[in-house]
Design a protein around this motif. Structure first.
Motif, PDB file in Angstrom:
ATOM      1  N   ALA A 167      -4.817   3.159  -6.518  1.00 47.24           N
ATOM      2  CA  ALA A 167      -4.295   3.987  -5.434  1.00 47.24           C
ATOM      3  C   ALA A 167      -2.812   4.202  -5.674  1.00 47.24           C
ATOM      4  O   ALA A 167      -2.036   3.252  -5.676  1.00 47.24           O
ATOM      5  CB  ALA A 167      -4.532   3.320  -4.082  1.00 47.24           C
ATOM      6  N   GLY A 168      -2.417   5.450  -5.914  1.00 50.58           N
ATOM      7  CA  GLY A 168      -1.032   5.757  -6.262  1.00 50.58           C
ATOM      8  C   GLY A 168      -0.031   5.446  -5.178  1.00 50.58           C
ATOM      9  O   GLY A 168       1.124   5.142  -5.457  1.00 50.58           O
ATOM     10  N   ASN A 169      -0.451   5.510  -3.920  1.00 49.07           N
ATOM     11  CA  ASN A 169       0.488   5.272  -2.821  1.00 49.07           C
ATOM     12  C   ASN A 169       0.723   3.794  -2.546  1.00 49.07           C
ATOM     13  O   ASN A 169       1.591   3.446  -1.758  1.00 49.07           O
ATOM     14  CB  ASN A 169      -0.027   5.917  -1.528  1.00 49.07           C
ATOM     15  N   LEU A 170      -0.086   2.931  -3.153  1.00 54.96           N
ATOM     16  CA  LEU A 170       0.057   1.499  -2.879  1.00 54.96           C
ATOM     17  C   LEU A 170       0.799   0.816  -4.034  1.00 54.96           C
ATOM     18  O   LEU A 170       0.951   1.383  -5.106  1.00 54.96           O
ATOM     19  CB  LEU A 170      -1.319   0.859  -2.670  1.00 54.96           C
ATOM     20  N   VAL A 215       2.381   2.312  -7.590  1.00 55.59           N
ATOM     21  CA  VAL A 215       1.594   2.688  -8.763  1.00 55.59           C
ATOM     22  C   VAL A 215       1.813   4.155  -9.146  1.00 55.59           C
ATOM     23  O   VAL A 215       1.856   4.503 -10.318  1.00 55.59           O
ATOM     24  CB  VAL A 215       0.099   2.391  -8.517  1.00 55.59           C
ATOM     25  N   GLY A 216       2.003   5.016  -8.133  1.00 57.78           N
ATOM     26  CA  GLY A 216       2.232   6.426  -8.410  1.00 57.78           C
ATOM     27  C   GLY A 216       3.484   6.689  -9.242  1.00 57.78           C
ATOM     28  O   GLY A 216       3.612   7.737  -9.865  1.00 57.78           O
ATOM     29  N   LEU A 254      -5.708  -4.172   3.928  1.00 55.58           N
ATOM     30  CA  LEU A 254      -5.475  -3.622   2.593  1.00 55.58           C
ATOM     31  C   LEU A 254      -6.718  -2.863   2.120  1.00 55.58           C
ATOM     32  O   LEU A 254      -6.618  -1.753   1.581  1.00 55.58           O
ATOM     33  CB  LEU A 254      -5.141  -4.759   1.620  1.00 55.58           C
ATOM     34  N   ALA A 255      -7.899  -3.459   2.371  1.00 54.32           N
ATOM     35  CA  ALA A 255      -9.139  -2.791   1.959  1.00 54.32           C
ATOM     36  C   ALA A 255      -9.280  -1.466   2.694  1.00 54.32           C
ATOM     37  O   ALA A 255      -9.686  -0.457   2.109  1.00 54.32           O
ATOM     38  CB  ALA A 255     -10.331  -3.698   2.244  1.00 54.32           C
ATOM     39  N   LEU A 256      -8.903  -1.445   3.974  1.00 57.42           N
ATOM     40  CA  LEU A 256      -8.985  -0.206   4.747  1.00 57.42           C
ATOM     41  C   LEU A 256      -8.064   0.862   4.161  1.00 57.42           C
ATOM     42  O   LEU A 256      -8.463   2.005   3.937  1.00 57.42           O
ATOM     43  CB  LEU A 256      -8.621  -0.498   6.211  1.00 57.42           C
ATOM     44  N   VAL A 289       1.646  -2.166  -6.947  1.00 56.59           N
ATOM     45  CA  VAL A 289       0.907  -2.852  -8.000  1.00 56.59           C
ATOM     46  C   VAL A 289       0.213  -4.077  -7.413  1.00 56.59           C
ATOM     47  O   VAL A 289      -0.975  -4.313  -7.628  1.00 56.59           O
ATOM     48  CB  VAL A 289       1.875  -3.261  -9.132  1.00 56.59           C
ATOM     49  N   LEU A 290       0.971  -4.844  -6.656  1.00 55.05           N
ATOM     50  CA  LEU A 290       0.426  -6.054  -6.033  1.00 55.05           C
ATOM     51  C   LEU A 290      -0.818  -5.730  -5.218  1.00 55.05           C
ATOM     52  O   LEU A 290      -1.867  -6.363  -5.366  1.00 55.05           O
ATOM     53  CB  LEU A 290       1.503  -6.681  -5.133  1.00 55.05           C
ATOM     54  N   GLU A 291      -0.702  -4.727  -4.353  1.00 60.92           N
ATOM     55  CA  GLU A 291      -1.821  -4.394  -3.477  1.00 60.92           C
ATOM     56  C   GLU A 291      -3.032  -3.940  -4.283  1.00 60.92           C
ATOM     57  O   GLU A 291      -4.166  -4.282  -3.976  1.00 60.92           O
ATOM     58  CB  GLU A 291      -1.407  -3.308  -2.475  1.00 60.92           C
ATOM     59  N   ASN A 292      -2.782  -3.161  -5.330  1.00 64.56           N
ATOM     60  CA  ASN A 292      -3.880  -2.696  -6.157  1.00 64.56           C
ATOM     61  C   ASN A 292      -4.585  -3.841  -6.872  1.00 64.56           C
ATOM     62  O   ASN A 292      -5.768  -3.758  -7.158  1.00 64.56           O
ATOM     63  CB  ASN A 292      -3.367  -1.687  -7.190  1.00 64.56           C
ATOM     64  N   ILE A 293      -3.820  -4.883  -7.179  1.00 63.89           N
ATOM     65  CA  ILE A 293      -4.420  -5.988  -7.931  1.00 63.89           C
ATOM     66  C   ILE A 293      -5.190  -6.937  -7.016  1.00 63.89           C
ATOM     67  O   ILE A 293      -6.280  -7.378  -7.348  1.00 63.89           O
ATOM     68  CB  ILE A 293      -3.330  -6.743  -8.728  1.00 63.89           C
ATOM     69  N   VAL A 294      -4.636  -7.242  -5.831  1.00 60.46           N
ATOM     70  CA  VAL A 294      -5.275  -8.286  -5.019  1.00 60.46           C
ATOM     71  C   VAL A 294      -6.446  -7.766  -4.187  1.00 60.46           C
ATOM     72  O   VAL A 294      -7.227  -8.557  -3.673  1.00 60.46           O
ATOM     73  CB  VAL A 294      -4.280  -8.993  -4.067  1.00 60.46           C
ATOM     74  N   ILE A 295      -6.589  -6.442  -4.078  1.00 62.39           N
ATOM     75  CA  ILE A 295      -7.669  -5.903  -3.239  1.00 62.39           C
ATOM     76  C   ILE A 295      -9.015  -6.498  -3.644  1.00 62.39           C
ATOM     77  O   ILE A 295      -9.369  -6.511  -4.813  1.00 62.39           O
ATOM     78  CB  ILE A 295      -7.710  -4.354  -3.338  1.00 62.39           C
TER      79      ILE A 295
END
Lengths: 313, 505
Positions: free
Chosen positions: B93-96, B140-141, A175-177, B98-104
């Motif tokens: 990151a618009g392509n990811l 997100v986008g 995910l970070a990548l 909500v979940l991914e943006n939050i847990v990063i």
């Protein structure tokens, strides 16, 4: 028409498809990992050539075949490190650096080969990988011969597709990548270091590219010559776009291209009166068509090719 | 309600080259408090927050959270100490999803596998607790700006932030969204979080904060309890001198210049403008108020020659301009201040003089060559006449502050003496000093007889400048009312789309 169908129905065609696809699978996965992190790696063509030479040379000097592959990976990572240093902390143009790496790595491969290897009338050879029949599965009719009687690195390539997909989508590091390729500011804001992530991604991806090159000299053929990569690296760069930056689709793209290639090889031998160069062109023309049809809707990583500098927006 | 200090900044100084961005800044935030950091653009607010969060290391001074010093230059340490930051430009990151943006960043990079279900549950709990509804699986986008900001806030809360820092949180929000945001923030403060928000908007600071710290030229110049101060006092503290927005003086309007009748424009299957009637007279400002996204952008495009109406009529001094091109608009004497100055107003990488003449390049060219000297002289005269600061004709336009960029755009239009001027959100994102300057110029043009169409979300601005007001709702315009007859209640109803024939004229 019937000729074409006959060719498609032979297991040996499909066996060849997987073999031809193997270096492409390694290459496209490598390019994909670099690009998902936001770095275009046009060094691929040279890195594959260097991997082909180094892998072969290790075996030629008495190393094990697997050791050969491992050394190729290390050589690829070294080139990847150079590309990463130029493009990530220094933020130089990724196109220029990548093309430079290709020229450097190709020339280095041939130079070292000529320096260290006595070449007579015929290039020296090694004993390459032999097909490994998977017990049980290989006795399935058709499928056994087509899929389960491959050389070991081909199995590795297929496993790698699953691993890369799982890594990208199911691990915090993946995910970070991906986030680094979309918005490095977001990565930094969450306390991670986007530069470090990009450097590691480019090195890992370059290692995979070199593996694809090494397959050519340790499995597909048994000797090295400087032009042997023959644009496969560039095909991989196109396949990443075709695949919309997804590992599963990347596998599909590599197989499709290999199918065109294997098919035209066989067609050349049965169809007469058509210049063979036309057949040679076919896979590339079809690739361009596929690219046009599929890739228009692709979602490009938003920060691809954008250097990240701290404190700037 | 408020307790001891949870965050203390002491003697923070930071220098960028010749610029002393922060000069010995000391402030503290108490538990359960909403603190506003007020200052003009360039006062050093954002630098201070970036030091607090660890994006920059300060040259001097210390940051303490809950009494413990934070190591400089390490965002991770700030996050671990419970500081969450919502940046002005979203870090999403618009392509990811909500979940991914939050847990990063919340889990170790060496961990194999992720606890998706647990993360989704935690996000849903936080959404419910703080009133921040959002779908964790949405991309997100695809979200609106307001929803994206919720994701930013959730991101901080997900990392267990106890101190929330928001950098100009309403810069991208429409007024109702902004009001909702401040309601949520107040609720959070009641729940024990401490909130520090940065703003240059007085009404926000007055409405939402418990205490105000005013920053000017990198220094803390004042600290006030919000209940014991006034907007006028804060404006003066912020700018360093008394500023008052200029007042409109009554004078009689002339003949109609731009007249629209039953104007209709379709967009993406719907109607962006649906039977719009208005007229703007010489020496008059007509204000179009409304929540953004109700057709203002299309109205601006049509009047700039960038979009073609599907029906109705649009005339300028009696001539049909429904199908004009932007070049014809400039030639005819129509001036345009676009909504987004960075995207449509100027080319950031070109010099100030190039942007000054870009609209009328043919007047500054001979035999296909640009008359550089004349163009430079023109730019220099704009700089002098419109008080554009921090730039010469050769400066890259990107280097100008928002206010000075807007003065350049306004200046190049007004220098040509337009008979009609479209001013679309002319002061969005500007600070108090620059707003006053833009208002003065608009009123000056009005006094000289220009017909001006002002599109604005800022009601104070619209009521202060316009002679008559019309509200835009879902592509339809209300009947005009005189500015003198406009009060908050009436405008609120108009912007909600409640207008009857009784309200006309």
């Amino acid at each position: 028409m019937t000729v074409a169908l006959d060719i498609l129905m032979t297991a040996s065609l499909w066996e060849a498809v997987l073999r031809i696809a193997t270096p492409l699978i390694f290459g496209v996965l490598g390019a994909l990992i670099c690009e998902r992190a936001g770095v275009l790696n046009l060094g691929i063509e040279g890195i594959m050539t260097l991997g082909a030479m180094v892998g072969w040379l290790t075996v030629y000097w008495g190393g094990d075949l697997w050791t050969g592959l491992a050394v190729a990976v290390l050589a690829g990572m070294a080139m990847g490190w150079l590309h990463a240093m130029l493009t990530v902390p220094l933020g130089l143009s990724q196109h220029v650096s990548g093309l430079g790496i290709t020229l450097l790595a190709s020339a280095l491969a041939y130079y070292l080969y000529r320096l260290w290897v006595e070449v007579g009338d015929l290039p020296p050879t090694i004993a390459p990988f032999q097909p490994l029949a998977i017990p049980g599965l290989s006795s399935i009719p058709f499928l056994g011969e087509a899929v389960f009687t491959q050389m070991p690195p081909t199995y590795l390539a297929l496993i790698l597709v699953v691993l890369v997909a799982w890594f990208l989508n199911r691990t915090p590091a993946g995910l970070a990548l991906r986030m680094t390729g979309e918005n490095p500011h977001a990565v930094e804001a969450q306390g991670l270091n986007p530069h470090r992530i990009r450097i590691w991604a480019v090195m890992a991806g370059s290692g995979m590219m070199a593996l694809g090159g090494a397959f050519l000299t340790t499995a597909a053929f048994n000797s090295f010559f400087p032009t042997m990569v023959q644009g496969r690296g560039w095909i991989c760069i196109a396949l990443v776009v075709f695949a919309s930056w997804r590992p599963g689709k990347a596998l599909l793209g590599a197989l499709l291209f290999a199918l065109f290639d294997a098919f035209q090889l066989r067609l050349q031998t049965v169809v007469e009166g058509v210049p063979y160069q036309l057949f040679l062109m076919a896979p590339y023309v079809l690739s361009i068509l596929a690219l046009v049809l599929v890739a228009r809707r692709a979602r490009v990583p938003e920060a691809l090719m954008q250097p990240y500098r701290r404190g700037e927006r | 309600m408020t307790g001891g200090p949870v965050l203390e900044l002491e003697g923070i100084s930071k220098r960028f080259g010749a610029l002393l961005a922060n000069d010995g800044v000391t402030l503290s935030l108490k538990k359960g408090e909403v603190l506003a950091l007020l200052g003009e653009n360039g006062a050093g607010k954002t630098t201070l927050m970036n030091i607090l969060f660890g994006h920059y290391a300060a040259d001097a001074g210390s940051v303490r959270v809950m009494g413990r010093a934070l190591p400089p230059g390490r965002p991770q340490a700030a996050i671990a100490a419970g500081v969450g930051m919502v940046h002005q430009h979203f870090t999403l990151a618009g392509n990811l999803t909500v979940l991914e943006n939050i847990v990063i960043g919340s889990e170790s990079l060496w961990k194999v596998g992720m606890n998706r279900d647990g993360a989704i549950r935690k996000i849903e709990d936080l959404s419910r607790q703080f009133g921040l509804p959002v779908d964790p699986m949405a991309r997100v986008g695809d979200l609106s700006v307001g929803e994206r900001q919720r994701v930013e806030i959730l991101k901080a809360l997900y990392r267990e932030a106890r101190i929330l820092i928001l950098d100009e949180p309403t810069a991208v929000l429409a007024r109702p969204e902004a009001e909702q945001l401040f309601r949520i923030l107040k609720g959070m403060a009641k729940g024990g979080l401490s909130i520090l928000f940065i703003s240059h908007k007085l009404h926000e600071v007055m409405g939402a904060s418990d205490r105000v710290v005013v920053l000017r030229q990198g220094r803390v110049v004042a600290e006030r309890v919000t209940a014991e101060t006034t907007p006028a006092e804060l404006a003066e503290l912020m700018v360093g001198r008394a500023v008052a927005r200029p007042r409109r003086e009554a004078h009689a309007a002339g003949a109609p210049v731009v007249v629209a009748k039953a104007l209709r424009v379709s967009q993406g299957g719907g109607m962006a403008l649906d039977g719009v009637d208005f007229e703007v007279r010489a020496g008059e400002i007509l204000g179009i108020v409304g929540v953004s996204g109700n057709g203002q952008a299309m109205l601006g495009r049509v009047l700039s020659g960038l979009a073609r109406p599907d029906g109705g009529s649009l005339t300028f001094e009696g001539r049909d301009i429904a199908r004009m091109t932007p070049r014809q608009a400039v030639r005819m004497g129509i001036g345009r201040v676009p909504e987004d100055r960075h995207a449509e107003g100027v080319v950031g990488d070109l010099a100030v003089w190039e942007n000054a003449v870009l609209e009328r390049l043919r007047d500054y060219a001979r035999f296909g060559f640009v008359k550089r000297r004349a163009a430079m002289a023109h730019a220099a005269s704009l700089i002098a006449r419109f008080d554009i600061r921090g730039a010469g004709p050769a400066t890259r336009t990107r280097a100008l502050s928002g206010g000075n960029m807007q003065k350049l755009i306004l200046g190049r239009n007004l220098a040509a003496g337009p008979r009609f001027l479209l001013a679309n959100q002319p002061t969005r994102g500007l600070d108090e000093g620059a707003i006053a300057a833009v208002h003065r110029e608009l009123l000056q043009a009005r006094a000289e007889g220009a017909a001006i169409l002002l599109i604005s979300e800022d009601l104070d601005e619209a009521v202060g400048l316009a002679d008559r007001l019309q509200a835009i709702v879902k592509g339809k315009l209300s009947a005009p009312i005189a500015a003198e007859a406009a009060d908050a209640r009436k405008l609120g109803l108009m912007m909600a789309g409640v207008w009857g024939t009784a309200d006309a004229h």
